[in-house]
Scaffold this active site. Sequence first.
Site, PDB file in Angstrom:
ATOM      1  N   LYS A 197       0.772  -1.198   0.184  1.00  0.00           N
ATOM      2  CA  LYS A 197      -0.090   0.106  -0.155  1.00  0.00           C
ATOM      3  C   LYS A 197       0.955   1.251  -0.062  1.00  0.00           C
ATOM      4  O   LYS A 197       1.718   1.349   0.837  1.00  0.00           O
ATOM      5  CB  LYS A 197      -0.721  -0.142   1.153  1.00  0.00           C
ATOM      6  CG  LYS A 197      -1.736   1.135   1.391  1.00  0.00           C
ATOM      7  CD  LYS A 197      -2.731   0.991   2.552  1.00  0.00           C
ATOM      8  CE  LYS A 197      -3.550   2.488   2.622  1.00  0.00           C
ATOM      9  NZ  LYS A 197      -4.433   1.977   3.890  1.00  0.00           N
ATOM     10  N   LYS A 202      -1.933  -1.481  -4.011  1.00  0.00           N
ATOM     11  CA  LYS A 202      -2.976  -0.367  -3.873  1.00  0.00           C
ATOM     12  C   LYS A 202      -2.167   0.943  -4.181  1.00  0.00           C
ATOM     13  O   LYS A 202      -1.062   0.888  -3.206  1.00  0.00           O
ATOM     14  CB  LYS A 202      -3.652  -0.430  -2.620  1.00  0.00           C
ATOM     15  CG  LYS A 202      -4.668   0.785  -2.252  1.00  0.00           C
ATOM     16  CD  LYS A 202      -5.187   0.342  -1.032  1.00  0.00           C
ATOM     17  CE  LYS A 202      -5.848   1.864  -0.521  1.00  0.00           C
ATOM     18  NZ  LYS A 202      -6.462   1.843   0.976  1.00  0.00           N
TER      19      LYS A 202
END
Length: 308
Positions: free
Chosen positions: A179, A232
């Site tokens: 992330k 992400k």
Amino acid sequence: MLATENKIDINDIIYPMFVKQGINGSEEISSMPGIFRFSLEALVDEIRELERLGIKKVLLFGIPDKKDWIGSYAQKDTSIVCEAVKAIKANISTVKIMTDICLCAYTTHGHCGIIQKGHDKIEKQETLESLALMALSHAKAGADYVAPSAMAAGQVMAIKKALEDNGFGETGIMGYSAKFASNFYGPFREAADSAPKFGNRSSYQLGVDQKEVALDKIKQDIEQGADIVMVKPALGYLDIIKEAKDQINVPLAVYNVSGEYSMVKQGVQSGFWKERDMVFEIMNSFKRAGADHVISYHAKDIAKWMER
Ligand code: PBG
């Protein structure tokens, strides 16, 4: 290779949804046209509709009516997410429920873990304990998967242990493994009321240049017991998706985040492109890069477009 492997399928899609305590009906999120915060009752009605449309998985984010410094409402068996999971499970059988595990919507300072006053560095041990309790409460409520997104080192292992020790070893874990500290999360932070009040998330999220670290994090999550790993955001990170897919053998999810969604919507509103064509081009690029699951706010529209 099948011709369809590079194309989005309804079974690949995960729909992120917001459930908010203390409201009636639903409220639209101004930065994300078409996306709503739902009350418990409205959420169940909406998921009935999603079931009819063929959506197989939703990812739930809770917005509590109370916050405190350590995010203690996140772990309660009566939290808005636990209530939502119970209500969905009582009414709907085919849609799998995944829940976000992070403290940022529950802490007054808006950081993803437990911190000391004035600092944005996460206190590792306290945060892991808290995330594990949060995940366990969701598993008890009936969640099919828990999805830790706090980027606390060791979060998958801590959650896995808590689940197994308490008889919930069957509950799946989707790690937000890679992330990045991204500008694309802006609209989400309005949606979930979770923007940090000071500092930023760069002490625990990855720098955009950290490709090798991202691939390491993905492998670490698999070693710690993640059933699904994630990259992400998605659109700017297709290289990471591709390399990860080539190196691993568990399902890979990509998160087509709020800012990516809002950009498409803005362009539609300005008449720059056709929404459906743009969304399918983007979705198929994720599939081509190697995504097994795509988490996207476009999910409901895609399901409608795919309806025959
Ligand atoms: C919480 C979390 C974030 C997103 C999902 N879980 C935001 C953040 O790190 O600030 C972003 C999702 C999106 O932008 O759609 N940690």
